[in-house]
Design a protein around this motif. Sequence first.
Motif, PDB file in Angstrom:
ATOM      1  N   UNK A 164      -4.566  -2.595  -0.787  1.00 15.88           N
ATOM      2  CA  UNK A 164      -3.250  -2.173  -1.279  1.00 15.88           C
ATOM      3  C   UNK A 164      -2.953  -2.944  -2.554  1.00 15.88           C
ATOM      4  N   UNK A 165      -2.657  -2.225  -3.627  1.00 17.46           N
ATOM      5  CA  UNK A 165      -2.425  -2.887  -4.899  1.00 17.46           C
ATOM      6  C   UNK A 165      -3.677  -3.609  -5.353  1.00 17.46           C
ATOM      7  N   UNK A 166      -3.540  -4.861  -5.763  1.00 17.97           N
ATOM      8  CA  UNK A 166      -4.706  -5.641  -6.170  1.00 17.97           C
ATOM      9  C   UNK A 166      -5.483  -6.191  -4.973  1.00 17.97           C
ATOM     10  N   UNK A 167      -4.894  -6.070  -3.787  1.00 19.77           N
ATOM     11  CA  UNK A 167      -5.635  -6.398  -2.572  1.00 19.77           C
ATOM     12  C   UNK A 167      -5.653  -7.851  -2.162  1.00 19.77           C
ATOM     13  N   UNK A 168      -5.204  -8.758  -3.028  1.00 21.18           N
ATOM     14  CA  UNK A 168      -5.212 -10.173  -2.663  1.00 21.18           C
ATOM     15  C   UNK A 168      -6.615 -10.732  -2.582  1.00 21.18           C
ATOM     16  N   UNK A 169      -6.856 -11.589  -1.600  1.00 24.87           N
ATOM     17  CA  UNK A 169      -8.169 -12.219  -1.424  1.00 24.87           C
ATOM     18  C   UNK A 169      -9.200 -11.206  -0.923  1.00 24.87           C
ATOM     19  N   UNK A 223       2.599  -4.743   9.244  1.00 24.73           N
ATOM     20  CA  UNK A 223       3.988  -4.461   8.966  1.00 24.73           C
ATOM     21  C   UNK A 223       4.142  -3.297   8.004  1.00 24.73           C
ATOM     22  N   UNK A 224       5.370  -2.907   7.787  1.00 22.46           N
ATOM     23  CA  UNK A 224       5.671  -1.770   6.912  1.00 22.46           C
ATOM     24  C   UNK A 224       6.383  -2.248   5.661  1.00 22.46           C
ATOM     25  N   UNK A 225       5.925  -1.742   4.520  1.00 24.46           N
ATOM     26  CA  UNK A 225       6.573  -2.035   3.243  1.00 24.46           C
ATOM     27  C   UNK A 225       6.689  -0.745   2.439  1.00 24.46           C
ATOM     28  N   UNK A 226       7.520  -0.794   1.436  1.00 26.95           N
ATOM     29  CA  UNK A 226       7.692   0.371   0.569  1.00 26.95           C
ATOM     30  C   UNK A 226       6.607   0.392  -0.490  1.00 26.95           C
ATOM     31  N   UNK A 227       5.897   1.507  -0.591  1.00 23.56           N
ATOM     32  CA  UNK A 227       4.896   1.664  -1.644  1.00 23.56           C
ATOM     33  C   UNK A 227       5.630   1.752  -2.978  1.00 23.56           C
ATOM     34  N   UNK A 271       9.775   3.090  -7.633  1.00 15.07           N
ATOM     35  CA  UNK A 271      10.603   1.988  -7.184  1.00 15.07           C
ATOM     36  C   UNK A 271      10.218   0.701  -7.913  1.00 15.07           C
ATOM     37  N   UNK A 272      10.930  -0.382  -7.604  1.00 17.53           N
ATOM     38  CA  UNK A 272      10.708  -1.665  -8.261  1.00 17.53           C
ATOM     39  C   UNK A 272       9.271  -2.135  -8.013  1.00 17.53           C
ATOM     40  N   UNK A 287       7.384   5.186  -3.326  1.00 12.90           N
ATOM     41  CA  UNK A 287       8.683   4.923  -2.731  1.00 12.90           C
ATOM     42  C   UNK A 287       8.712   5.169  -1.242  1.00 12.90           C
ATOM     43  N   UNK A 288       7.571   5.516  -0.649  1.00 13.88           N
ATOM     44  CA  UNK A 288       7.488   5.791   0.780  1.00 13.88           C
ATOM     45  C   UNK A 288       7.016   4.549   1.530  1.00 13.88           C
ATOM     46  N   UNK A 289       7.345   4.497   2.813  1.00 16.65           N
ATOM     47  CA  UNK A 289       6.875   3.391   3.648  1.00 16.65           C
ATOM     48  C   UNK A 289       5.371   3.492   3.851  1.00 16.65           C
ATOM     49  N   UNK A 290       4.717   2.332   3.863  1.00 19.84           N
ATOM     50  CA  UNK A 290       3.277   2.281   4.092  1.00 19.84           C
ATOM     51  C   UNK A 290       2.990   1.126   5.041  1.00 19.84           C
TER      52      UNK A 290
END
Length: 687
Positions: free
Chosen positions: A104-109, A40-44, A2-3, A48-51
């Motif tokens: 998740x991803x780069x993880x932020x702070x 909350x839920x977002x698309x991985x 996905x995007x 492409x699945x909800x996480x």
Amino acid sequence: MSDLKPTVSPAVEELVERSNRLGADPKNTNYAGGNTSAKGTETDPVTGEDVELLWVKGSGGDLGTLTAGGLAVLRLDRMRALVDVYPGVDREDEMVAAFDYCLHGKGGAAPSIDTAMHGLVDAAHVDHLHPDSGIAIATAADGEQLTKEAFGDKVVWVPWRRPGFQLGLDIAASKEANPQAIGCILGGHGITAWGDTSAQAEKNSLWIIRTAERYIKKHSKKLPFGARLKKYEPLAAAKRRARAAEIAPLLRGVASTDRPMVGHFTDDKVVLDFLASKNHARLGELGTSCPDHFLRTKVKPMVLDLAPDASLDKVSARVAELHEAYRADYASYYDRNAQALGGDWPAMRGADPLIVLVPGIGMFSYGKDKQTARVAGEFYTNAINVMRGAEGLSTYAPIDESEKFRIEYWALEEAKLQRMPKPKPLATRVALVTGAASGIGLATARKLAAEGACVVIADLSLEKAQAAAAEIGSTDVAVGVQVDVSNADAVQAALDATVLAFGGVDLVVNNAGLSLSRSLLETTEQDWDLQHDVMAKGSFLVAKAAAKAMIEQKMGGDVVYISSKNSIFAGPNNVAYGAAKADQAHQVRLLAAELGEHGIKVNGVNPDGVVQGSGIFSSGWGASRAAVYGVEEKDLGAFYAQRTLLKREVLPDNIANAVFVLCSDQLSHTTGLHIPVDAGVAAAFLR
């Protein structure tokens, strides 16, 4: 796939807005204190699945200024799976490193120690805050009973536990066992609230805080701190601040025994009322409780037990006695707890107080920079409010000193300190620059601030001084003051403003000046007096006032004179200016000889004509000198450049760089020196 382009989730927008609102009011939480979260839920973007995700304020952030970039982002399933590998409270510190495997991803702070609290509590939105009213109940001797009386079954009591994974489990279990509850009071610490929506969590947080405030107001005894003592009543405002300025250098020197500190002063009514009370010494000895507080303020303050109008000699002697006792007591605290708790603790970080309370005068707080010092003072004001609430309802009973020690010397706190960037060369140094609203002075102030110093912009025009300071940075970096350097009272007022703003003074640049280009026969007595009053007398007055403060601090210091090549070189139509500059040049040598025993270096910089940005040149001096040399005023800088060996125009930044080098460690053994910054004027070579 996905995007992969990141988007800002509505849950994140709500979380940031809620955090900013809560953090904007100091009644809700202290600076950089507390944390908030949303699930909350977002698309991985890969599967492409909800996480399911957890967004939580990262380590070291501030709620009032939080942005989406300050959030840590974790996969909720992985974060909650840590429960299955949790090794127990004795090894819970290991769980902080485990959070990295949940990002998740780069993880932020970077995730904070409180991440577990937010991830494990079964609620979509969680707030953890440090309101004075909530901590007052949390630190009362009968806090658990007061929680029941104040909130009924809507808020539950969770006994003290050091922040970490186990505390998260405790709060989660408490919520599960009390489904009617909207939050909890954390013994000795603060509050946590939750909700199904962001609005509900915020509403519940504010309900707990305001309910606690109302309960305290309704049930508190009339004099929570005991009767007022006439001996410690505050001096009148003008006398109070004048006395604060007198003793500030002495106290800063004491607080900087182990390492240099920047200071902050406040005479807020909350502080003065506390210090005028009978019980301030007893309560001060108990120290603060909330971890955020004592990590900034040390476990307890140093309290000067003298009347505010005591003689300076008596104050100096008593401060020395109290400081010696404080250091011995702190060392004993460290040794006692390090031995009792066992293990490999970090070395003692310093035994000097970070908070000094002076009845009738106010509070002096210290830190590695102005912001840290100011926030330490704000935190101790929070602690006073907490003590008032707890004493008004019951008895103030902070957490045990062993628990304070475990947090103060926590391995995670030590690791955070080790990650701090290397200080800039002039960090902790306080600089006063005269004539600093333009030209050489402004360039110098900018350079010193850029290298880490706190800077006071002193100028004849207060408006211009404040504008220049605002251009450099916030009041934690630079402030503007008005000064007529030819007036001793005005100079002392500028020094007083400096030490009250930043705790003391370490570096003075005598830059204020003016010039009138006239022949001997055209130079009037008034011309002579004016130039000597500003440059010769003015430099003397500033150096004298600054040296007194530096000597009291016992931290050494630097005095730099912006003299001139004209102190060496004899040019036409320049008798008053040249003579005044020669006076300044010899002051450098005289003061270097006198102040060296105190570790104070005195040096000078000899510029050639600095046309760009110069207040002197723009006020008529440039036109006069151009007429003398037979050139257009606009070409004067180029003319000066062509008469030098290097054929370069001298700019304000060139002078500023020379000042910085003189004050840096690179020339730590240099005093009595004049550095020519003239692109090479042979006639002005030092001999």
